[in-house]
Write a protein that holds these residues in place. Structure first.
Motif, PDB file in Angstrom:
ATOM      1  N   ILE A  17     -27.348  12.755   0.742  1.00 13.56           N
ATOM      2  CA  ILE A  17     -27.459  14.072   1.234  1.00 13.56           C
ATOM      3  C   ILE A  17     -26.874  14.964   0.013  1.00 13.56           C
ATOM      4  CG2 ILE A  17     -26.213  15.581   2.960  1.00 13.56           C
ATOM      5  CD1 ILE A  17     -28.143  13.151   3.857  1.00 13.56           C
TER       6      ILE A  17
ATOM      7  N   ILE B 149     -29.822  14.157   9.299  1.00 16.14           N
ATOM      8  CA  ILE B 149     -28.742  13.491   8.300  1.00 16.14           C
ATOM      9  C   ILE B 149     -28.288  12.112   8.974  1.00 16.14           C
ATOM     10  CG2 ILE B 149     -26.332  13.585   7.518  1.00 16.14           C
ATOM     11  CD1 ILE B 149     -27.158  16.460   6.761  1.00 16.14           C
TER      12      ILE B 149
ATOM     13  N   PRO C  63     -30.748  27.430   0.636  1.00 13.93           N
ATOM     14  CA  PRO C  63     -29.832  27.162   1.871  1.00 13.93           C
ATOM     15  C   PRO C  63     -28.831  27.982   2.056  1.00 13.93           C
ATOM     16  CG  PRO C  63     -30.489  25.219   0.680  1.00 13.93           C
ATOM     17  CD  PRO C  63     -30.760  26.135  -0.172  1.00 13.93           C
TER      18      PRO C  63
ATOM     19  N   TYR D 203     -32.336  24.791   8.818  1.00 13.13           N
ATOM     20  CA  TYR D 203     -31.966  25.629   9.846  1.00 13.13           C
ATOM     21  C   TYR D 203     -31.973  27.003   9.942  1.00 13.13           C
ATOM     22  CZ  TYR D 203     -29.245  21.232  10.955  1.00 13.13           C
ATOM     23  OH  TYR D 203     -28.763  20.105  10.984  1.00 13.13           O
TER      24      TYR D 203
ATOM     25  N   TRP E 191     -25.062  20.615   7.408  1.00 15.34           N
ATOM     26  CA  TRP E 191     -25.098  19.487   6.717  1.00 15.34           C
ATOM     27  C   TRP E 191     -23.958  18.499   6.476  1.00 15.34           C
ATOM     28  CZ3 TRP E 191     -28.672  22.000   2.420  1.00 15.34           C
ATOM     29  CH2 TRP E 191     -29.810  22.279   2.720  1.00 15.34           C
ATOM     30  N   CYS E 192     -22.933  19.481   6.073  1.00 13.91           N
ATOM     31  CA  CYS E 192     -21.487  18.707   5.942  1.00 13.91           C
ATOM     32  C   CYS E 192     -20.954  18.001   7.254  1.00 13.91           C
ATOM     33  CB  CYS E 192     -20.506  19.812   5.172  1.00 13.91           C
ATOM     34  SG  CYS E 192     -21.107  20.276   3.601  1.00 13.91           S
TER      35      CYS E 192
ATOM     36  N   GLU F 252     -28.685  17.097  16.509  1.00 17.36           N
ATOM     37  CA  GLU F 252     -29.076  17.880  15.275  1.00 17.36           C
ATOM     38  C   GLU F 252     -30.716  17.939  15.035  1.00 17.36           C
ATOM     39  OE1 GLU F 252     -28.724  16.250  10.677  1.00 17.36           O
ATOM     40  OE2 GLU F 252     -28.341  14.621  12.289  1.00 17.36           O
TER      41      GLU F 252
ATOM     42  N   GLY G 209     -29.350  17.873  -1.273  1.00 22.13           N
ATOM     43  CA  GLY G 209     -28.706  19.230  -1.029  1.00 22.13           C
ATOM     44  C   GLY G 209     -28.892  19.944  -2.268  1.00 22.13           C
TER      45      GLY G 209
ATOM     46  N   LEU H  63     -34.501  17.574   4.419  1.00 22.74           N
ATOM     47  CA  LEU H  63     -33.090  18.206   5.094  1.00 22.74           C
ATOM     48  C   LEU H  63     -33.532  19.210   6.260  1.00 22.74           C
ATOM     49  CD1 LEU H  63     -30.641  18.262   2.435  1.00 22.74           C
ATOM     50  CD2 LEU H  63     -30.750  16.551   4.244  1.00 22.74           C
TER      51      LEU H  63
ATOM     52  N   ALA I   8     -26.501  26.333   7.105  1.00 23.76           N
ATOM     53  CA  ALA I   8     -27.569  24.960   6.943  1.00 23.76           C
ATOM     54  C   ALA I   8     -26.267  24.167   5.918  1.00 23.76           C
ATOM     55  CB  ALA I   8     -28.663  25.214   5.886  1.00 23.76           C
TER      56      ALA I   8
ATOM     57  N   TYR J 263     -38.012  15.800   7.958  1.00 23.15           N
ATOM     58  CA  TYR J 263     -36.538  15.385   8.206  1.00 23.15           C
ATOM     59  C   TYR J 263     -36.387  14.584   9.216  1.00 23.15           C
ATOM     60  CZ  TYR J 263     -36.745  19.000  11.796  1.00 23.15           C
ATOM     61  OH  TYR J 263     -36.988  19.693  12.763  1.00 23.15           O
TER      62      TYR J 263
ATOM     63  N   THR K  29     -22.884  15.163   8.174  1.00 23.91           N
ATOM     64  CA  THR K  29     -22.474  13.761   7.251  1.00 23.91           C
ATOM     65  C   THR K  29     -21.298  13.345   7.483  1.00 23.91           C
ATOM     66  OG1 THR K  29     -23.857  15.085   5.674  1.00 23.91           O
ATOM     67  CG2 THR K  29     -22.272  13.195   4.923  1.00 23.91           C
TER      68      THR K  29
END
Length: 929
Positions: free
Chosen positions: A388, A294, A420, A280, A428-429, A455, A392, A277, A424, A291, A432
């Motif tokens: 993910i 996502i 994370p 960040y 990620w959310c 991204e 995560g 992932l 981050a 990575y 996604t």
């Protein structure tokens, strides 16, 4: 839009993306200043380019490892053509342009692979290229420039292999041969091996998809094509292959690695989430990063279910890459670790490159499917969400479990936040949700492609290539460099240097540098990298002697260097219970807490390695009552004898501490460890000086204060032990009336610089231009020229200090009449050629030169050729008759220049055959058209 116009537009878009992603490297003067780039590639590239600019090959260097072959080290990339274009530039700039070019070249290769083999359109091919070249795996490896150079050819070679599967044309096979040879020239052999594994996996799956009656024919044809290509590529790479094989035969890697060594740096499942992932808010250890974003993973899932037959080779390539990257954490990898190929390399996590390429190709297919109107079902949304969430949770729990279980400390793998942070998690959310929402929108495919690149760009901001430092942290001269250059410049033969430090000290100008770095907009990680680089400048290690032409005892190899002889001999210099060096570094391994961060080697080994300059930091120095104590040179007292190494029991002479007569001190302080303080006498006054008092410090050491006889000042002080053993760490002379003090240094050392570090110079009776040779006297011992002979020599050197020298050869018939001969003076000393005059002795004997032994060194005594023998484990020796003689040594290996001509002829023939094949192809097309 025409296909040609779309092609050139795509090439332009990829070039623009590379310049945007690497904007700091492309548009500022900042340089990479950490890890292998700084301590390995910068010095090596400077040494290589200096030789090439002077019109000669970089055959040998006297500046690291007490002498080492350069050309034989493939990681220099001496024969790699793109490296020739930058030889006039400083190494940081040359590597900067090489990074930009090779990232772009990798992107073009991935673009062509997606276009021609993946059968996608130009837009989808551009995205696949961006995910491969600008995703985590490739960008995390820009600091290993030779690995990046090799990876840039990976998609091109896979492309040619894939086309050869169904279109075996001579010109395509010749291009494959040439590219494979060029990849070999990059010097990262493991990347070549991974490329061949990728081709084998892709070809195997492709063949299985064909009709059964074609299995054997296609398999046999592909095996023959690849095997023949490999043989031809080796012939083209002979100029690098032959010297490398010679060096490998004497390397610590000779014979392959053990399974434990071959599985080092395997991809731990505990760091899988952090590596796959985008991080960040942290920098994950580059070998574990792969990575694709996502959205990239989401598109790859779409490609995996919509790509029909063409998807399966990439699905299996990606799966096999991840499977092999697990290494030690994969029970099925252990049998592989003993097989040829797998047992030659460490870092199984580098197989992640297969996963990176497979995911990129699947993502291109996924985008093409969306552009063609495919709308993913809710099952795919659930699959992406599950992937993910799983990664995560792994990123969240893995580092915590690793720390609690002691499997790995997160700070050793993750720079920054191990767990994370909110930034981050939110990103990620967000990505996604955007991926799941947009891939069901009829016109969302191109928006999704743009978001995928955004991204990747956001994730790249945390990558090390954005933490640049000013160029002077490598090119500027700190105090140490200026002082050492003043010592060695203009000398026919300069002594070697050994630096000992754990890099824990702070520079005196840290406040000013910090203010400057903040003004330049450098973040905390960039500032940290800059300060570590500056500390390495102050210590000139490792490998920085190559840059400044200062000979050093150690160096940094990490590949085929150092030799097994070097590893054997330097075990004498390390603490008794320390493992032998595998990469050549001594300075950091000698900085151990049990020695107060400075385990000084025994004086015999320092003299044998011609260590005239010792550099240490001040972290272990002691201050007490405004008086400083220099603890870098501990002395072990045993009655009337002492040793400069607190671990050895080598009796030499009484320890003298010289002091200037004009200082006027009246108090002498001794920092010691023992049951009783040492007694102190002045050379001019044998009556012991009275002891006033002893104080014990918090760290267990004690300070003894001696009142001098009136105001009289002595030129030298002698310390004797009142107990069985006493370790004296420091002696300081003070004037109690003014508060001024003077730190005294035990002979044979003189302190010549005290800044952020300290430089000591070793005094010797012999002239400066004769010290590189052995001392006269003592018995000659003859031992086999084998590994066991080296081990026996180590034991003899430890236990029998009376031995004059050890020659690794069968004993000659007149062995009992031979002596150790000495060098009177040197008349020339160059990188690959030196000349010296021997002493005028009445007996024949061997001259031992304390320069590294290596095949290829030839010797001439008064113009007549003689054999060069290995001596004292890792040095050179020649036999000379009675009387005074002139000895010349030249590094001219058996393969030079023969392999250069063979390589040139092979490339000429390859080029001629390729031209003929292209001509015949075009003529056939003209005939058809």
């Amino acid at each position: 839009m025409s296909q040609r116009r779309a092609f050139w537009l795509s090439c332009g878009v990829l070039a623009l993306l590379v310049l945007v992603f690497f904007y700091r490297l492309a548009w500022t003067n900042g340089i990479l200043a950490r890890g292998d780039t700084y301590v390995y590639f910068y010095p090596y590239w400077d040494a290589r380019d200096a030789a090439l600019s002077a019109g000669r090959l970089p055959l040998w260097t006297p500046y690291i490892f007490m002498g080492a072959p350069l050309l034989a080290n493939p990681q220099l990339g001496t024969f790699y053509p793109p490296n020739w274009l930058t030889i006039s530039l400083p190494a940081p700039d040359a590597i900067r342009y090489s990074i930009l070019f090779h990232v772009y070249w990798a992107a073009l290769g991935a673009y062509m692979l997606a276009l021609r083999v993946g059968r996608v359109g130009h837009r989808a091919a551009v995205l696949g290229a961006a995910i491969f070249a600008l995703g985590g795996y490739l960008t995390a490896h820009v600091e290993q420039i030779n690995q990046l150079q090799g990876l840039a050819w990976l998609p091109w070679l896979v492309l040619l292999a894939a086309v050869l599967l169904y279109k075996p044309r001579l010109y395509l096979w010749l291009l494959f041969v040439g590219m494979l040879a060029i990849q070999l020239f990059t010097g990262h052999t493991q990347t070549v091996f991974i490329t061949l594994v990728t081709i084998a996996v892709y070809s195997f799956v492709f063949i299985l998809q064909q009709q059964r009656h074609l299995y054997f024919y296609l398999s046999a044809r592909m095996v023959v094509l690849v095997a023949a290509a490999g043989i031809m590529a080796l012939l083209l790479a002979l100029p690098q292959l032959i010297p490398t094989l010679e060096l490998t035969g004497l390397s610590i890697r000779n014979g392959g690695l053990t399974p434990n060594e071959a599985t080092a740096f395997s991809l731990s499942p505990l760091v899988l989430g952090r590596g796959l992932l985008p991080a960040y808010d942290a920098q994950v250890f580059g070998e574990y990063v792969a990575y694709a974003g996502i959205i990239g993973f989401g598109l790859a899932i779409v490609g995996a279910v919509t790509g029909k037959r063409k998807r399966w080779p990439w699905v299996i390539v990606a799966a096999v890459g991840l499977f092999l990257a697990l290494g030690a954490y994969n029970p099925l990898y252990w049998p592989l670790a003993s097989l040829p190929g797998f047992n030659l390399f460490r870092v199984p996590s580098r197989f992640l490159t297969m996963m990176a390429l497979g995911v990129a190709m699947l993502a291109a297919m996924g985008l093409q499917a969306l552009l063609n109107g495919y709308r993913p079902s809710w099952r795919l949304s659930v699959a992406l969400l599950a992937l993910i969430v799983g990664l995560g949770l792994g990123a969240w729990l893995g580092p915590q479990f690793g720390e609690q279980s002691g499997i790995f400390p997160p700070e050793a793998i993750i720079e920054g936040a191990a767990i994370p942070q909110m930034t981050a998690l939110l990103l990620w959310c967000a990505f996604t949700a955007l991926c799941i929402a947009l891939w069901r929108w009829r016109r969302g495919a191109l928006v999704l492609a743009g978001l995928a690149i955004i991204e990747l760009f956001l994730a790249a901001q945390a990558q090390p290539f954005n933490d640049l430092t000013p160029p002077d942290v490598y090119e500027g001269q700190r105090f140490t460099i200026s002082q050492m250059r003043a010592f060695v410049d203009g000398q026919t033969l300069s002594g070697r240097m050994l630096a000992i430090s754990g890099l824990f000290f702070e520079t005196g100008d840290k406040a000013a540098l910090t203010a400057r770095f903040i003004r330049d907009g450098m973040d905390e990680l960039a500032q940290k990298n800059a300060f570590v680089a500056i500390k390495r400048q102050e210590l000139l290690f490792p490998n920085l002697g190559l840059r400044w032409h200062v000979p050093t005892v150690d160096g940094f190899g990490g590949g085929v260097l150092p030799t097994v002889y070097y590893s054997q001999f330097t075990s004498l210099m390390l603490p008794a219970d320390a493992l032998r060096t595998a990469d050549g570094r001594l300075g950091e391994r000698l900085a151990q807490p049990e020695c107060r961060w400075g385990c000084l080697p025994d004086g015999r080994w320092l003299a044998m390695t011609d260590t005239r300059y010792l550099i240490v930091d001040k972290v272990a120095d002691v201050w007490h009552d405004d008086i400083a104590f220099d603890t870098a040179l501990p002395v072990l007292l045993e009655g009337d004898a002492f040793s400069m190494d607190i671990r050895q029991r080598t009796a030499t002479t009484r320890p003298f501490y010289p002091a200037p007569l004009d200082f006027g001190g009246d108090t002498l302080y001794v920092l010691f460890d023992g049951t009783l303080p040492p007694s102190v006498s002045a050379v001019a006054n044998v009556t012991p000086i009275a002891t006033a008092d002893v104080k014990r410090l918090d760290d267990g050491l004690q300070i003894a204060r001696y009142i001098l006889n009136g105001a009289e000042q002595w030129s030298e002080y002698v310390l004797l032990s009142e107990a069985d053993t006493t370790v004296v760490y420091a002696v300081t002379l003070s004037d109690s009336r003014t508060g001024v003090f003077l730190q005294l240094t035990p002979r044979p050392w003189q302190k010549v610089l005290s800044s952020d570090i300290k430089i000591y110079y070793r005094e010797d009776i012999a002239p400066a231009d004769a010290r590189r040779g052995a001392w006269g006297g003592g018995e000659l011992l003859f031992l086999p020229d084998t590994w066991q002979g080296g081990e026996d020599a180590l034991m003899a050197l430890r236990d029998r200090p009376d031995i004059g020298g050890i020659i690794h050869r069968p004993p000659p018939s007149d062995a009992n009449r031979l002596t150790v001969r000495t060098i009177d003076h040197f008349t020339a000393y160059e990188d690959a050629r030196l000349t010296f005059v021997t002493d005028d002795a009445e007996q024949a004997g061997y001259v031992i030169l304390y320069d590294a032994y290596f095949p290829g060194w030839q010797a001439f005594v008064d113009g007549e050729p003689v054999t060069v023998y290995r001596a004292n484990v890792m040095f050179r020796a020649v036999r000379v008759p009675a009387g005074q003689h002139t000895v010349e040594m030249v590094y001219q290996p058996f393969w030079y220049p023969m392999v250069l001509w063979l390589g040139a002829i092979a490339w000429l023939l390859w080029g001629l055959v390729l031209l003929v094949a292209l001509y015949r192809m075009h003529r056939a097309r003209w005939a058809q058209g």
